[in-house]
Design a protein around this motif. Structure first.
Motif, PDB file in Angstrom:
ATOM      1  N   ASN A 107      35.764  21.038 -16.231  1.00  0.00           N
ATOM      2  CA  ASN A 107      34.399  21.506 -16.068  1.00  0.00           C
ATOM      3  C   ASN A 107      33.452  20.422 -16.568  1.00  0.00           C
ATOM      4  O   ASN A 107      33.545  19.989 -17.713  1.00  0.00           O
ATOM      5  CB  ASN A 107      34.195  22.799 -16.859  1.00  0.00           C
ATOM      6  N   ARG A 142      30.448  20.397 -17.500  1.00  0.00           N
ATOM      7  CA  ARG A 142      29.554  20.739 -18.607  1.00  0.00           C
ATOM      8  C   ARG A 142      30.262  20.668 -19.952  1.00  0.00           C
ATOM      9  O   ARG A 142      29.623  20.515 -20.974  1.00  0.00           O
ATOM     10  CB  ARG A 142      28.965  22.124 -18.405  1.00  0.00           C
ATOM     11  N   THR A 143      31.573  20.773 -19.968  1.00  0.00           N
ATOM     12  CA  THR A 143      32.296  20.768 -21.236  1.00  0.00           C
ATOM     13  C   THR A 143      32.848  19.397 -21.595  1.00  0.00           C
ATOM     14  O   THR A 143      33.168  19.158 -22.745  1.00  0.00           O
ATOM     15  CB  THR A 143      33.453  21.770 -21.205  1.00  0.00           C
ATOM     16  N   GLY A 197      31.047  17.341 -24.431  1.00  0.00           N
ATOM     17  CA  GLY A 197      31.213  17.934 -25.754  1.00  0.00           C
ATOM     18  C   GLY A 197      32.564  17.646 -26.357  1.00  0.00           C
ATOM     19  O   GLY A 197      32.721  17.669 -27.567  1.00  0.00           O
ATOM     20  N   ARG A 198      33.550  17.355 -25.557  1.00  0.00           N
ATOM     21  CA  ARG A 198      34.898  17.114 -26.074  1.00  0.00           C
ATOM     22  C   ARG A 198      35.086  15.696 -26.585  1.00  0.00           C
ATOM     23  O   ARG A 198      36.023  15.434 -27.314  1.00  0.00           O
ATOM     24  CB  ARG A 198      35.921  17.393 -24.986  1.00  0.00           C
ATOM     25  N   CYS A 205      24.168  16.149 -25.395  1.00  0.00           N
ATOM     26  CA  CYS A 205      24.989  17.126 -24.690  1.00  0.00           C
ATOM     27  C   CYS A 205      24.112  18.248 -24.158  1.00  0.00           C
ATOM     28  O   CYS A 205      23.221  18.713 -24.863  1.00  0.00           O
ATOM     29  CB  CYS A 205      26.050  17.716 -25.613  1.00  0.00           C
ATOM     30  N   THR A 213      24.836  21.262 -23.783  1.00  0.00           N
ATOM     31  CA  THR A 213      25.094  22.541 -24.439  1.00  0.00           C
ATOM     32  C   THR A 213      24.670  22.555 -25.902  1.00  0.00           C
ATOM     33  O   THR A 213      24.826  23.556 -26.566  1.00  0.00           O
ATOM     34  CB  THR A 213      26.601  22.869 -24.366  1.00  0.00           C
ATOM     35  N   SER A 214      24.156  21.430 -26.414  1.00  0.00           N
ATOM     36  CA  SER A 214      23.796  21.387 -27.832  1.00  0.00           C
ATOM     37  C   SER A 214      22.514  22.176 -28.075  1.00  0.00           C
ATOM     38  O   SER A 214      21.598  22.182 -27.270  1.00  0.00           O
ATOM     39  CB  SER A 214      23.637  19.942 -28.296  1.00  0.00           C
TER      40      SER A 214
END
Length: 108
Positions: A85, A87-88, A91-92, A103, A105-106
């Motif tokens: 994905n 979007r993830t 972040g990884r 990021c 999603t932050s």
């Protein structure tokens, strides 16, 4: 009745050109520095080994190992990133518990 309740928005203020935007200039300078540094080192290290040892074979072997260590994790990593994905994935790559400023999603 205000213009906001009707759904009409006010005109956006004129934006500053990127030449005059101090934050963009700092971002650009840091990006150039972070991209240029490893490229110069990638050229300088084999030349330094050639100067120290006098052996083109040793310098060439070092350059091959240097390139191989970049390609070996990049090829399977790219395949994994393509299947994940999107979007993830950003972040990884950061350390757990550490905030990620860029990021999506932050939370700030």
């Amino acid at each position: 009745m205000t213009s906001e309740s009707v759904g009409v928005r006010a005109a956006a203020p004129a934006s500053v050109p990127l030449r005059g935007n101090w934050r963009f200039q700092v971002f650009w300078a840091r990006a150039v520095g972070s991209l240029l540094g490893p490229r110069i080192a990638g050229l300088a290290h084999p030349l330094l080994i050639l100067a120290l040892t006098g052996s083109p074979a040793t310098a060439g072997a070092f350059g091959a190992v240097q390139t191989g260590t970049m390609l070996v994790p990049a090829v399977p990593g790219g395949a994994v990133a393509d299947g994940a994905n999107r979007r993830t994935v950003p972040g990884r790559r950061r350390a757990p518990g550490r905030p990620c400023a860029n990021c999506p999603t932050s939370r700030r």
